[in-house]
Design an enzyme around this catalytic site. Structure first.
Site, PDB file in Angstrom:
ATOM      1  N   HIS A 174       5.085   5.347  -3.592  1.00 43.18           N
ATOM      2  CA  HIS A 174       5.267   4.034  -4.218  1.00 43.18           C
ATOM      3  C   HIS A 174       4.555   2.941  -3.423  1.00 43.18           C
ATOM      4  O   HIS A 174       3.810   2.132  -3.984  1.00 43.18           O
ATOM      5  CB  HIS A 174       6.765   3.736  -4.314  1.00 43.18           C
ATOM      6  CG  HIS A 174       7.099   2.374  -4.803  1.00 43.18           C
ATOM      7  ND1 HIS A 174       7.489   2.120  -6.102  1.00 43.18           N
ATOM      8  CD2 HIS A 174       7.099   1.170  -4.173  1.00 43.18           C
ATOM      9  CE1 HIS A 174       7.721   0.827  -6.243  1.00 43.18           C
ATOM     10  NE2 HIS A 174       7.484   0.222  -5.079  1.00 43.18           N
ATOM     11  N   GLU A 175       4.793   2.910  -2.108  1.00 45.93           N
ATOM     12  CA  GLU A 175       4.175   1.883  -1.277  1.00 45.93           C
ATOM     13  C   GLU A 175       2.658   2.038  -1.258  1.00 45.93           C
ATOM     14  O   GLU A 175       1.913   1.053  -1.283  1.00 45.93           O
ATOM     15  CB  GLU A 175       4.735   1.910   0.142  1.00 45.93           C
ATOM     16  CG  GLU A 175       6.231   1.671   0.251  1.00 45.93           C
ATOM     17  CD  GLU A 175       6.696   0.387  -0.423  1.00 45.93           C
ATOM     18  OE1 GLU A 175       5.880  -0.562  -0.545  1.00 45.93           O
ATOM     19  OE2 GLU A 175       7.865   0.327  -0.844  1.00 45.93           O
ATOM     20  N   HIS A 213       1.111   0.342  -4.190  1.00 45.31           N
ATOM     21  CA  HIS A 213       0.797  -1.077  -4.027  1.00 45.31           C
ATOM     22  C   HIS A 213      -0.554  -1.249  -3.344  1.00 45.31           C
ATOM     23  O   HIS A 213      -1.338  -2.133  -3.691  1.00 45.31           O
ATOM     24  CB  HIS A 213       1.893  -1.770  -3.218  1.00 45.31           C
ATOM     25  CG  HIS A 213       3.198  -1.885  -3.942  1.00 45.31           C
ATOM     26  ND1 HIS A 213       3.293  -2.260  -5.255  1.00 45.31           N
ATOM     27  CD2 HIS A 213       4.476  -1.690  -3.513  1.00 45.31           C
ATOM     28  CE1 HIS A 213       4.560  -2.291  -5.618  1.00 45.31           C
ATOM     29  NE2 HIS A 213       5.300  -1.939  -4.581  1.00 45.31           N
ATOM     30  N   HIS A 256       4.941  -3.516 -10.029  1.00 39.55           N
ATOM     31  CA  HIS A 256       6.110  -2.759 -10.478  1.00 39.55           C
ATOM     32  C   HIS A 256       6.176  -2.599 -12.001  1.00 39.55           C
ATOM     33  O   HIS A 256       5.838  -3.500 -12.752  1.00 39.55           O
ATOM     34  CB  HIS A 256       7.399  -3.438  -9.988  1.00 39.55           C
ATOM     35  CG  HIS A 256       7.542  -3.387  -8.504  1.00 39.55           C
ATOM     36  ND1 HIS A 256       7.740  -4.486  -7.723  1.00 39.55           N
ATOM     37  CD2 HIS A 256       7.492  -2.341  -7.657  1.00 39.55           C
ATOM     38  CE1 HIS A 256       7.821  -4.131  -6.461  1.00 39.55           C
ATOM     39  NE2 HIS A 256       7.664  -2.829  -6.397  1.00 39.55           N
TER      40      HIS A 256
END
Length: 282
Positions: free
Chosen positions: A185-186, A189, A195
């Site tokens: 997930h990170e 980014h 999101h």
């Protein structure tokens, strides 16, 4: 944080699949979404300080973010630079290269104090990216533009990352108990994804239960509409918030649009996540 089938930019950013590319290319804070089943994250345990909440411009849209430890946190775990928040700044009018890694190559290093367990998680997440997407995470030798994985809290399970390509050194912070899914997930980014729950079309699929959100944290659920979403909304996206993210009472802050609860397990990419990244990095 977490999200999924999102958007690509062709002129803006992807939110939730919203990718970040200052050109209008696509735009995509604390692990974007907090899971009550995970160890409480630093972002949620820190007492809310209204003085830290600021207003700024991101690609022409007014946003709310938190100024903390000298950094600008957006949506919980996305770190924005001061330039990115400057209204009218050339960065926000940018070129296609800004916020998208050149040729999809992302060079990285890992801080020496990371610990073998988290190093293994990082390696697993990198394998997912290198095997399933058009991005390539390559261990740095002497490249000037790169990402460093740094160690965050020794008791948390969260993380944060700078959004998109910025040039020079940027960071991804990982807590001791973060999951592989949240590492992915990170890293999402970093490649430019925002999101999933902030997509422009999210209200067709989910409902935000504002009364259950912690005081002062509602802005993390605002729609980010300065971009073009890629592909259909996907509640299972690795870029999705947890159903109880920022809950003040243990009750859901996000349900399906029909008011039914959903179960979310952030284990890795969905097909939509992969398609979104590959649309950004053809």
């Amino acid at each position: 944080m977490n999200k999924k089938t999102n958007s690509l930019f062709y002129k803006q950013m992807l939110t939730g699949k919203t990718v970040f590319m200052s050109f209008l290319i696509a735009a995509i804070f604390s692990s974007c979404s907090k899971n009550n089943e995970e160890i409480t994250s630093e972002a949620q345990t820190n007492a809310f300080n209204a003085d830290n909440v600021k207003k700024g411009q991101l690609n022409g849209q007014e946003i709310t973010y938190e100024r903390k430890n000298g950094m600008n946190f957006f949506q919980g775990d996305i770190v924005l630079t001061d330039k990115q928040l400057s209204e009218g700044n050339e960065v926000n009018k940018g070129g296609a290269s800004y916020s998208r890694w050149p040729n999809g190559k992302i060079y990285y290093t890992i801080a020496g104090n990371m610990g073998s367990i988290n190093v293994n998680k990082i390696n697993s997440a990198i394998s997912e990216y290198n095997n399933k997407t058009n991005t390539q995470w390559i261990y740095r030798t002497n490249q000037a533009n790169y990402v460093e994985f740094i160690f965050g809290s020794s008791s948390g399970s969260d993380g944060w990352a700078h959004i998109g390509y910025q040039g020079g050194k940027q960071t991804i912070s990982l807590d001791q108990y973060i999951s592989v899914g949240s590492v992915i997930h990170e890293m999402g980014h970093t490649v430019g994804l925002y999101h999933e729950h902030t997509r422009k079309d999210r209200d067709q699929y989910v409902k935000i239960l504002w009364n259950n959100i912690q005081n002062g944290q509602s802005y993390n659920f605002n729609i980010y509409n300065s971009g073009t979403d890629i592909g259909p909304f996907n509640i299972n996206s690795v870029m999705m918030y947890w159903p109880t993210s920022y809950s003040k009472n243990g009750l859901p802050t996000i349900t399906r649009a029909d008011n039914s609860n959903f179960t979310y397990t952030r284990t890795g990419f969905t097909t939509g996540d992969i398609n979104t990244i590959n649309a950004m990095y053809p």
